[in-house]
Scaffold this motif. Structure first.
Motif, mmCIF file in Angstrom:
data_model
loop_
_atom_site.group_PDB
_atom_site.id
_atom_site.type_symbol
_atom_site.label_atom_id
_atom_site.label_comp_id
_atom_site.label_asym_id
_atom_site.label_seq_id
_atom_site.Cartn_x
_atom_site.Cartn_y
_atom_site.Cartn_z
ATOM 1 N N LEU A 229 10.106 -0.504 7.826
ATOM 2 C CA LEU A 229 9.633 -0.208 6.481
ATOM 3 C C LEU A 229 9.850 1.278 6.241
ATOM 4 C CD1 LEU A 229 6.234 -2.163 6.361
ATOM 5 C CD2 LEU A 229 8.447 -2.888 5.454
ATOM 6 N N ILE A 230 10.499 1.613 5.140
ATOM 7 C CA ILE A 230 10.803 3.006 4.809
ATOM 8 C C ILE A 230 9.996 3.400 3.574
ATOM 9 C CG2 ILE A 230 12.613 4.664 4.271
ATOM 10 C CD1 ILE A 230 12.874 3.380 7.028
ATOM 11 N N CYS A 231 9.301 4.558 3.654
ATOM 12 C CA CYS A 231 8.438 4.961 2.537
ATOM 13 C C CYS A 231 8.205 6.477 2.548
ATOM 14 C CB CYS A 231 7.091 4.228 2.638
ATOM 15 S SG CYS A 231 6.179 4.591 4.154
ATOM 16 N N LYS B 197 7.185 13.675 2.146
ATOM 17 C CA LYS B 197 8.619 13.538 1.884
ATOM 18 C C LYS B 197 8.967 12.066 1.645
ATOM 19 C CE LYS B 197 10.069 17.795 2.107
ATOM 20 N NZ LYS B 197 10.853 18.268 3.225
ATOM 21 N N GLU B 198 9.715 11.819 0.569
ATOM 22 C CA GLU B 198 10.074 10.460 0.186
ATOM 23 C C GLU B 198 11.187 9.914 1.078
ATOM 24 O OE1 GLU B 198 9.660 7.056 -1.343
ATOM 25 O OE2 GLU B 198 8.599 8.627 -2.462
ATOM 26 N N HIS C 45 0.814 -1.213 0.000
ATOM 27 C CA HIS C 45 0.000 0.000 0.000
ATOM 28 C C HIS C 45 0.852 1.269 0.000
ATOM 29 C CE1 HIS C 45 -3.525 2.500 0.831
ATOM 30 N NE2 HIS C 45 -2.812 3.111 1.765
ATOM 31 N N LEU C 46 1.970 1.244 0.742
ATOM 32 C CA LEU C 46 2.794 2.444 0.885
ATOM 33 C C LEU C 46 4.000 2.439 -0.050
ATOM 34 C CD1 LEU C 46 2.753 2.649 4.796
ATOM 35 C CD2 LEU C 46 1.479 4.116 3.212
ATOM 36 N N SER C 47 4.124 1.377 -0.884
ATOM 37 C CA SER C 47 5.298 1.240 -1.764
ATOM 38 C C SER C 47 6.573 1.345 -0.937
ATOM 39 C CB SER C 47 5.284 2.309 -2.870
ATOM 40 O OG SER C 47 4.134 2.176 -3.682
ATOM 41 N N SER D 58 5.364 4.246 14.337
ATOM 42 C CA SER D 58 5.907 4.891 13.148
ATOM 43 C C SER D 58 6.330 6.322 13.451
ATOM 44 C CB SER D 58 4.870 4.873 12.019
ATOM 45 O OG SER D 58 3.660 5.498 12.437
ATOM 46 N N HIS D 59 7.222 6.832 12.582
ATOM 47 C CA HIS D 59 7.741 8.194 12.806
ATOM 48 C C HIS D 59 8.258 8.755 11.490
ATOM 49 C CE1 HIS D 59 9.640 11.577 14.829
ATOM 50 N NE2 HIS D 59 10.745 11.317 14.140
ATOM 51 N N CYS D 60 8.018 10.040 11.253
ATOM 52 C CA CYS D 60 8.571 10.737 10.094
ATOM 53 C C CYS D 60 9.752 11.595 10.548
ATOM 54 C CB CYS D 60 7.521 11.621 9.418
ATOM 55 S SG CYS D 60 8.208 12.557 8.016
ATOM 56 N N PHE D 61 10.882 11.410 9.896
ATOM 57 C CA PHE D 61 12.077 12.158 10.261
ATOM 58 C C PHE D 61 12.153 13.503 9.551
ATOM 59 C CE2 PHE D 61 13.093 7.820 11.355
ATOM 60 C CZ PHE D 61 13.732 7.970 12.573
ATOM 61 N N SER D 62 11.069 13.853 8.847
ATOM 62 C CA SER D 62 11.000 15.174 8.232
ATOM 63 C C SER D 62 10.035 16.072 8.995
ATOM 64 C CB SER D 62 10.557 15.060 6.770
ATOM 65 O OG SER D 62 10.454 16.343 6.183
ATOM 66 N N CYS D 63 8.761 15.645 9.093
ATOM 67 C CA CYS D 63 7.774 16.496 9.771
ATOM 68 C C CYS D 63 7.624 16.162 11.253
ATOM 69 C CB CYS D 63 6.415 16.372 9.077
ATOM 70 S SG CYS D 63 5.622 14.747 9.210
#
Length: 345
Positions: A30-32, A39-40, A18-20, A59-64
């Motif tokens: 899993l990195i997406c 952000k990719e 689903h998240l490619s 899960s966590h986003c290292f950008s936002c």
């Protein structure tokens, strides 16, 4: 809710599609593309083994900086609530004996660990005279991180420092002085007379109790590593891994218990990864400790003892040919080992 392995694998496959997403090098995330900021390659979903610090599908986003601590919230935010697992009764599941015989409070296994900072100015090294004398090869430096403080931290001058890693986190370290035991003892006798500072052979971390730690624990791959060789110390782990060429083995691993005994926590940690067979490889002079530890392990694993014939030698001293001879002809059951030692008296 506790997910079965089948449910976990299904969720990982669906989230990947689903998240490619792609798995990271350690096969723990899993990195997406971030579903929040777009952000990719910045959004990570943890899929490794659960611990005190990490839960699956957090899960966590290292950008936002957006984070989710639960699977349900993640599925809700990406619009895949159809993947939410509903708890049902498994009629074929084995009855948990703890439901019949609950553990007393004192019997509970506390395997919680805190992350430990390495000494100030620690830097990894790939060449050191002391380690060269201990037989270190380039592969050893690659597989077993070790470093020094480069003379910038007086407390750790003349020490080599081995991080202790558990699920990718540094949970302790062993700092070994580069002088031999005889040199340290000789210096300390003179220093005591003069009233001067005495050298400690080991200057280890103190934040986590070492009875909760196993050196090289991350080499034990859950549900893949069938056999674990248990030794006393770090240099035994390095020597056996090198001489048996186990660097890339997923079926056999070597771990150290930091001494001649094993704790319930260390046993539990091996059990939790599905280990079936243990080979006890303590030094040849540790006969009574081997008997005791083998007895403790026998309730949980198939146990064999690597009987080192020469009590003055350990794995670092033995040649590759001598080690292969031990594993080919001198592996004994606990009963065979006890009978052999009785006969030798």
């Amino acid at each position: 809710m506790i997910l079965t392995k089948t449910e976990t694998q299904y969720l990982i496959e669906e989230l990947t599609r689903h998240l490619s997403a792609q798995r990271d090098g350690g096969n723990k995330n899993l990195i997406c593309r971030c579903p929040y900021c777009g952000k990719e390659g910045k959004f990570g979903i943890y899929i490794g083994k659960e611990s005190q610090r990490k839960r699956q599908f957090m899960s966590h986003c290292f950008s936002c900086g957006r984070s989710n601590q639960t699977l349900g919230r993640l599925l809700e935010d990406i619009g895949r609530m159809d993947l939410a697992v509903t708890q049902t009764i498994d009629l074929e599941a084995e009855l948990n004996p703890e439901l019949l015989f609950p553990l007393e409070q004192d019997d509970e296994i506390d395997d919680s660990l805190g992350i430990v900072e390495l000494p100030d100015f620690y830097r990894r090294t790939f060449s050191h005279p002391y380690l060269k004398n201990r037989g270190f090869s380039m592969d050893d430096y690659e597989y077993f991180p070790v470093g020094t403080t480069k003379g910038l931290n007086r407390r750790f001058d003349d020490y080599v420092i081995f991080p202790v890693i558990d699920e990718g986190d540094t949970v302790g370290y062993v700092a070994r002085h580069i002088w031999s035991k005889d040199e340290i003892d000789s210096y300390n006798r003179k220093a005591k007379i003069r009233g001067e500072y005495q050298i400690r052979r080991f200057n280890n971390s103190t934040q986590n109790d070492f009875i909760k730690l196993l050196y090289n624990y991350d080499a034990v791959i859950e549900d893949e590593t069938d056999t674990v060789i248990i030794v006393e110390g770090i240099f035994d782990v390095v020597a056996l891994t090198r001489k048996l060429e186990l660097y890339d083995s997923r079926e056999i691993a070597v771990v150290a218990t930091f001494g001649k005994k094993i704790s319930n926590v260390q046993i539990y940690k091996l059990q939790s990864k599905g280990v079936k067979t243990v080979v006890l490889g303590y030094d040849g002079d540790a006969v009574e400790a081997i008997k005791q530890t083998a007895s403790e392990l026998a309730s949980y694993f198939d146990v064999l003892i690597a009987d080192i014939a020469d009590p003055t030698k350990d794995w670092q001293d033995l040649t590759r040919a001598e080690i292969f001879e031990i594993f080919a002809h001198r592996l004994k059951t606990p009963l065979e080992y006890k009978l052999t030692k009785i006969q030798q008296r």
